[in-house]
Enzyme design. Structure first.
Site, mmCIF file in Angstrom:
data_model
loop_
_atom_site.group_PDB
_atom_site.id
_atom_site.type_symbol
_atom_site.label_atom_id
_atom_site.label_comp_id
_atom_site.label_asym_id
_atom_site.label_seq_id
_atom_site.Cartn_x
_atom_site.Cartn_y
_atom_site.Cartn_z
ATOM 1 N N MET A 15 9.083 -2.016 -8.586
ATOM 2 C CA MET A 15 9.129 -3.406 -8.485
ATOM 3 C C MET A 15 9.121 -3.956 -9.951
ATOM 4 O O MET A 15 9.651 -4.997 -10.318
ATOM 5 C CB MET A 15 7.812 -3.931 -7.847
ATOM 6 N N ALA A 59 12.389 -4.508 -11.372
ATOM 7 C CA ALA A 59 13.271 -5.466 -10.943
ATOM 8 C C ALA A 59 12.887 -6.620 -11.283
ATOM 9 O O ALA A 59 13.509 -8.005 -10.793
ATOM 10 C CB ALA A 59 13.121 -5.307 -9.368
ATOM 11 N N GLY A 60 11.840 -6.815 -12.307
ATOM 12 C CA GLY A 60 11.293 -8.065 -12.570
ATOM 13 C C GLY A 60 10.445 -8.855 -11.932
ATOM 14 O O GLY A 60 9.901 -10.079 -12.219
ATOM 15 N N HIS A 83 -7.342 1.963 7.550
ATOM 16 C CA HIS A 83 -7.450 2.314 8.826
ATOM 17 C C HIS A 83 -6.024 2.692 9.500
ATOM 18 O O HIS A 83 -6.061 3.134 10.764
ATOM 19 C CB HIS A 83 -7.756 0.992 9.402
ATOM 20 N N GLU A 122 0.871 -1.278 -0.032
ATOM 21 C CA GLU A 122 -0.140 -0.151 0.161
ATOM 22 C C GLU A 122 0.703 1.426 -0.007
ATOM 23 O O GLU A 122 2.121 0.995 0.211
ATOM 24 C CB GLU A 122 -0.835 0.116 1.238
ATOM 25 N N VAL A 160 4.127 -6.861 -12.095
ATOM 26 C CA VAL A 160 3.148 -5.991 -11.739
ATOM 27 C C VAL A 160 1.872 -5.811 -12.772
ATOM 28 O O VAL A 160 2.546 -5.225 -13.749
ATOM 29 C CB VAL A 160 3.904 -4.694 -11.418
ATOM 30 N N PRO A 161 0.733 -6.007 -12.481
ATOM 31 C CA PRO A 161 -0.267 -5.618 -13.431
ATOM 32 C C PRO A 161 -0.225 -3.861 -13.696
ATOM 33 O O PRO A 161 0.166 -3.146 -12.959
ATOM 34 C CB PRO A 161 -1.340 -6.337 -12.592
#
Length: 413
Positions: A100, A103-104, A81, A39, A107-108
């Site tokens: 990310m 780095a391979g 929260h 997050e 990730v969508p």
């Protein structure tokens, strides 16, 4: 085919973090690939990036950082929260996702594409033979009808660390320093209300008043005879309690019921007496075998005195005392007795506490008033039972000179 799952809260002082769990999963042969949901805020995802780059983590990772919507707001946005928010560019969800992917890590393009990305990685590993055939577990079907509960309880709960009485933990009512008495516990468990002190004191006064009335009454007699037969306390107590009814103790309910009925309908005392006569019923709560106007029942005197000093109002008692003037004018032992006084004052108490007439009628019909006699008189019955045990009294046989025998030869058919 899920090997395990870990949810990590955003606490200020955490236990494990992403990298701790992913390194452990890297060593677990059951885990073939990993899915990471991060997050906005913090830098824990960058530790995972470094582990992938250094080769500490070789298994495929699919990852997405939630909070990319933040870039569409002109000012800082706090999420979730845990109060997640980006305090630097590197902490934004968009920056983490880009790092990310570089780095391979898989990730969508968006969160909505996450299932497709997972399916893609799974397909590759399946084709390569890394993942064998996975038998999907049989999921539990959602029942169409909720299973019926055998019991419903609305007065106490024993599922937590401590059982409660109408929401009050037992430890908060049990010991003297809590300020709670027996009357408070009865008000909680019987009526689900915390009564004021004048009302709980009245409940305790009733129990003390009816606790015992000597060994000659039917209930005490039964309890004593059973105890002398060698039976245990419970069996002996039950035989005494079974005598409670319309002629012994049970008049409390009927007194409250009939006096309230007359009062609710605006009957005068004379009209009430005439109504009961037409119904072919004696007036419950009126009359005593021994006590009379000249020999008053001090139990009744005590109850009336308490009510006069502490009750906000006693309209039903006032009505009953007017009825008593008429009944005692005919016979001086047709007084308002202790059963009648208790039941009538209980109605006055409930009215003062704000109960509706329908609620009060419900209490009467349920037998709540007689229950006070049952609880109170149980104290006395047990006293008589223990007295018999302590004295070591033998089996009881009723004296024959106290029985009128009138036995004739049976007719032959």
């Amino acid at each position: 085919g899920i090997a395990e799952g870990v949810a990590i809260g955003g606490d200020r002082f955490v236990g494990s973090v992403f990298i701790d769990n992913l390194l452990r999963m890297e060593r677990n042969p059951e885990v073939k690939y990993m899915v990471l949901l991060g997050e906005v805020g913090g830098t824990e995802e960058y530790k995972v990036i470094e582990a992938v780059k250094s080769g500490k983590i070789k298994k495929p990772i699919i990852a997405w950082c939630i909070g990319t919507i933040a870039k569409h707001f002109s000012s800082g946005v706090q999420f979730g929260h845990a109060g997640a928010s980006a305090n630097a560019d590197a902490e934004t969800a968009a920056s983490k996702n880009e790092a990310m992917a570089a780095a391979g890590i898989y990730v969508p393009a968006s969160f909505n594409d996450l299932p497709q990305t997972i399916a893609e990685v799974y397909g590759k590993l399946r084709s390569a033979g890394t993942i064998g055939e996975i038998v999907e577990p049989e999921l539990r079907a959602v029942p169409k009808v909720r299973r019926k509960k055998e019991f419903i309880c609305t007065i106490s709960d024993d599922r937590g660390d401590e059982a409660t009485y109408a929401g009050y933990p037992i430890s908060s009512v049990a010991t003297p320093e809590t300020g709670f008495g027996i009357g408070d516990v009865i008000s909680l468990l019987w009526f689900k209300k915390r009564y004021p002190k004048w009302a709980t004191d009245y409940l305790e006064t009733v129990i003390k008043t009816v606790a015992d009335h000597g060994p000659a009454v039917s209930g005490a007699h039964n309890a004593k005879v059973t105890a002398r037969a060698g039976k245990d306390v419970i069996s002996s107590l039950v035989t005494g309690l079974l005598t409670i009814g319309p002629r012994f103790g049970g008049a409390i309910d009927d007194a409250a019921r009939y006096f309230k009925y007359a009062n609710d309908r605006g009957m005068s005392p004379a009209e009430f007496i005439d109504y009961m006569k037409k119904e072919g019923k004696t007036i419950s709560g009126i009359g005593h075998r021994i006590k009379s106007v000249r020999n008053p029942d001090l139990r009744v005197s005590g109850l009336k005195k308490y009510a006069a000093e502490h009750f906000p109002a006693t309209p039903l008692l006032d009505f009953a005392l007017e009825v008593e003037k008429l009944t005692t004018s005919k016979k001086d032992n047709l007084i308002l007795n202790v059963d009648g006084t208790i039941g009538i004052l209980m109605v006055d108490m409930w009215r003062a506490l704000g109960y509706s007439e329908e609620e009060i009628d419900g209490f009467i019909e349920a037998g709540a008033l007689n229950a006070f006699f049952v609880v109170g008189r149980s104290i006395g019955f047990i006293g008589h039972i223990l007295d018999e045990k302590r004295l070591g009294m033998p089996m009881y046989r009723h004296p024959t000179d106290d029985i009128l025998y009138n036995v004739e030869l049976a007719d032959e058919i």
